[in-house]
Design a protein around this motif. Sequence first.
Motif, mmCIF file in Angstrom:
data_model
loop_
_atom_site.group_PDB
_atom_site.id
_atom_site.type_symbol
_atom_site.label_atom_id
_atom_site.label_comp_id
_atom_site.label_asym_id
_atom_site.label_seq_id
_atom_site.Cartn_x
_atom_site.Cartn_y
_atom_site.Cartn_z
ATOM 1 N N MET A 165 0.748 -1.343 -0.077
ATOM 2 C CA MET A 165 -0.067 -0.083 -0.084
ATOM 3 C C MET A 165 0.790 1.299 0.010
ATOM 4 O O MET A 165 1.754 1.256 0.693
ATOM 5 N N TYR A 192 1.313 5.155 0.895
ATOM 6 C CA TYR A 192 0.838 6.227 1.722
ATOM 7 C C TYR A 192 1.659 7.686 1.395
ATOM 8 O O TYR A 192 2.681 7.545 1.304
ATOM 9 N N ALA A 231 3.595 -2.542 3.698
ATOM 10 C CA ALA A 231 2.656 -3.628 3.752
ATOM 11 C C ALA A 231 1.240 -3.258 4.358
ATOM 12 O O ALA A 231 0.418 -3.666 3.890
ATOM 13 N N ASP A 232 1.337 -2.133 5.343
ATOM 14 C CA ASP A 232 0.034 -1.944 6.254
ATOM 15 C C ASP A 232 0.280 -0.601 6.730
ATOM 16 O O ASP A 232 1.659 -0.149 6.903
ATOM 17 N N LEU A 233 -0.721 -0.409 7.616
ATOM 18 C CA LEU A 233 -0.436 1.069 8.266
ATOM 19 C C LEU A 233 0.413 1.045 9.594
ATOM 20 O O LEU A 233 1.211 1.965 9.594
ATOM 21 N N ASP A 234 0.565 -0.332 10.212
ATOM 22 C CA ASP A 234 1.590 -0.189 11.216
ATOM 23 C C ASP A 234 2.822 -0.099 10.687
ATOM 24 O O ASP A 234 3.811 0.692 11.389
ATOM 25 N N ILE A 283 3.369 3.569 10.002
ATOM 26 C CA ILE A 283 3.501 4.200 11.462
ATOM 27 C C ILE A 283 4.847 4.370 11.994
ATOM 28 O O ILE A 283 5.389 4.886 12.473
ATOM 29 N N GLU A 284 5.527 2.992 12.026
ATOM 30 C CA GLU A 284 6.727 2.614 12.370
ATOM 31 C C GLU A 284 7.801 3.515 11.684
ATOM 32 O O GLU A 284 8.604 4.042 12.496
ATOM 33 N N PRO A 301 -3.616 7.356 2.813
ATOM 34 C CA PRO A 301 -3.183 6.172 2.164
ATOM 35 C C PRO A 301 -3.812 6.646 0.681
ATOM 36 O O PRO A 301 -4.521 7.488 0.456
ATOM 37 N N PHE A 302 -3.014 6.039 -0.401
ATOM 38 C CA PHE A 302 -3.445 6.335 -1.931
ATOM 39 C C PHE A 302 -4.680 5.790 -2.253
ATOM 40 O O PHE A 302 -5.184 4.860 -1.369
ATOM 41 N N HIS A 329 -7.426 -0.577 17.294
ATOM 42 C CA HIS A 329 -6.152 -0.142 16.658
ATOM 43 C C HIS A 329 -6.437 1.580 17.085
ATOM 44 O O HIS A 329 -7.393 1.855 16.909
ATOM 45 N N ALA A 340 -5.470 3.949 15.521
ATOM 46 C CA ALA A 340 -5.715 4.853 14.437
ATOM 47 C C ALA A 340 -7.451 4.894 14.098
ATOM 48 O O ALA A 340 -7.982 5.691 13.357
ATOM 49 N N GLU A 350 -9.928 -0.835 6.183
ATOM 50 C CA GLU A 350 -9.476 -1.238 4.900
ATOM 51 C C GLU A 350 -8.929 0.067 4.236
ATOM 52 O O GLU A 350 -7.871 -0.390 3.390
ATOM 53 N N HIS A 351 -9.451 1.127 4.260
ATOM 54 C CA HIS A 351 -8.806 2.215 3.494
ATOM 55 C C HIS A 351 -7.429 2.586 3.809
ATOM 56 O O HIS A 351 -6.463 2.845 3.036
ATOM 57 N N ALA A 352 -7.285 2.628 5.160
ATOM 58 C CA ALA A 352 -5.901 2.962 5.843
ATOM 59 C C ALA A 352 -4.981 1.923 6.048
ATOM 60 O O ALA A 352 -3.859 1.997 5.953
ATOM 61 N N GLY A 353 -5.494 0.621 5.543
ATOM 62 C CA GLY A 353 -4.633 -0.431 5.488
ATOM 63 C C GLY A 353 -4.093 -0.843 6.958
ATOM 64 O O GLY A 353 -2.808 -1.240 7.094
ATOM 65 N N ILE A 354 -4.841 -0.778 7.874
ATOM 66 C CA ILE A 354 -4.703 -1.452 9.142
ATOM 67 C C ILE A 354 -4.819 -3.030 8.888
ATOM 68 O O ILE A 354 -5.754 -3.688 8.699
ATOM 69 N N GLY A 355 -3.547 -3.490 9.339
ATOM 70 C CA GLY A 355 -3.367 -5.090 9.060
ATOM 71 C C GLY A 355 -4.032 -5.966 10.117
ATOM 72 O O GLY A 355 -4.146 -5.465 11.181
ATOM 73 N N ARG A 414 -3.206 -8.021 12.383
ATOM 74 C CA ARG A 414 -2.112 -8.870 12.836
ATOM 75 C C ARG A 414 -1.765 -8.448 14.196
ATOM 76 O O ARG A 414 -2.341 -7.394 14.483
ATOM 77 N N PRO A 416 0.836 -6.764 16.854
ATOM 78 C CA PRO A 416 1.997 -5.538 16.538
ATOM 79 C C PRO A 416 3.338 -6.286 16.816
ATOM 80 O O PRO A 416 3.187 -7.430 17.474
ATOM 81 N N HIS A 473 8.235 -4.500 20.169
ATOM 82 C CA HIS A 473 8.518 -3.503 20.772
ATOM 83 C C HIS A 473 7.172 -2.693 20.793
ATOM 84 O O HIS A 473 7.171 -1.796 21.678
ATOM 85 N N ARG A 474 6.128 -2.816 20.220
ATOM 86 C CA ARG A 474 4.775 -1.987 20.184
ATOM 87 C C ARG A 474 3.810 -2.878 21.185
ATOM 88 O O ARG A 474 2.809 -2.179 21.340
ATOM 89 N N ARG A 502 0.181 -1.503 22.870
ATOM 90 C CA ARG A 502 -0.955 -1.908 22.019
ATOM 91 C C ARG A 502 -1.946 -2.789 22.860
ATOM 92 O O ARG A 502 -3.231 -2.642 22.751
#
Lengths: 112, 405
Positions: free
Chosen positions: A1, A3, A82-85, A88-89, A106-107, B117, B119, B164-169, B171, B173, B176-177, B181
């Motif tokens: 993805m 961003y 790969a994803d938002l996390d 963010i990292e 995100p695009f 999440h 976000a 979906e749109h922001a790509g929150i996976g 999974r 974390p 170290h997070r 979380r």
Amino acid sequence: MKYLMLVGTDPAHSEADAAAAPDIEEWFAYVTGAGKHVVGDRLRPPSAATTVRVRGGELLVTDGPFAETNEWIVGFDVLDCADLDEAIEIASKHSMAYTGRLELRPFWPLDG
Amino acid sequence: MTDARAAVAGAVAAERLRIVAALIRVTGDFDLAEDCLQDAVERALERWPLDGVPDNPSAWLTTTARRRAVDVLRRRQTERAKLREAQALAELARDLTGDEPGPYGDDRLKLLFTCCHPALPMAGRVALTLKSVAGLSTRQIARAFLVSEATMGQRLLRAKNKIEHAGIGFRVPESHRLAARTDAVLAVVYLIFTEGYAALDDDLAAEAVQLSGLVARLLPEDDEVLGLHALLLLQHARRAARTDAAGELVTLEEQDRGRWDHDRVEAGRTALAAARGTGHPPGYYRLQAEIAALHTSAARAGDTDWVRIVAAYDALLTLRSSPVIALNRAVAVGFRDGPEAGLTAVGAVAAELAEYPLLPAVRADLLRRAGRRREAAAAYRDAVAAARTEPERRLLERRLRELTT
């Protein structure tokens, strides 16, 4: 993805935050080395911005950015993650995360 | 017939979350996952009374839901081929048990982290956790939060779209997070509980207790997870005694301790002991659980160990400086050293809590105990005006009447 990471100023930070900010060259080396960086640059300040609109068929060109605020965008990066996390990292390691703020957008591809 | 219905209900209770979590992992589609499960449940309700309950009801439900997902995706794929759906189909061809090895491989845990999440807006995290993890209907969640079903539906939709749109996976974390979380997950569960507790909504509070139990099973090494589970069990154990036959609020001091749920108290103590057993210094939830445990171990209100409770509040304040915690500490000081000492302690935090609705109630109570009737009555009047819920207001009015008659 993909961003778009908008890099903005933020007056609300302490001197300790500024002192803790990592070196931007290190960030750039890390993010390009990881293959996550598509493009990015600094931007000239809002005083150099030009806003363009067409209203009633007439081109309106004005000096300055969309909105006058005391925070403004000073740069941008396009990240491929790969994803938002992951995004963010990467953002969390940018020096401006300490002294400014980063917005991850995100695009929205036309075929999505 | 009734056996078959009971078997369906039992299998759903046992397997709903695993199936939904696995389908969300594979398809990334929350609604599809719920719909496929619902479809499998309807089929079970049709078939099991006729064919008999299958040998492995859970496996039957899982397989049926998985096949349904395959059907739906195949149909969608012919409309417009999508990479994600093709991948999902390939994965659905295999078994649904996609839990990876290791302590963080469980699909249910991934779902929790996704729903909670940071976000997402807090209200969205709460709603989505109740919908997708706890399995409540949109209508039930709407009722619990006093909004229309349409409003809650919108809130859920916005949360799912953001994922979906922001790509929150989907999974767990990075290590170290993980602590931060996990805290975010616990905050959502705690908020659901306090919402239910304040509104005397036992069903909502019970959902939070269940959720905390689920997190404790999934992250059994985390002392704060165990601490929250202990705290909620201990608080919820007092549920039946919190109101009298007329539905009026009964303060902890006046509760009939025989009506506490002693099995739940025991479960809370066990969870607290497990939290202590990790050897970590006590955290935010564990300290609150310690306080709740000190309350529940007093046979009568007069036996309460206020010395240790004040000490626990002191520890809590060094961990997280908060005027509300300081106010609770002031109440405990009032019991340990007398109401005048309590009032002094309240005075020290009052400026920071000018807008806090419980401040006048706490002052009123201490003034009443100190025998300062006129000042107490004035404070109770302020407290009535600031009360957040009807039962709270009626309790305060009752105190006011007792003072002025």
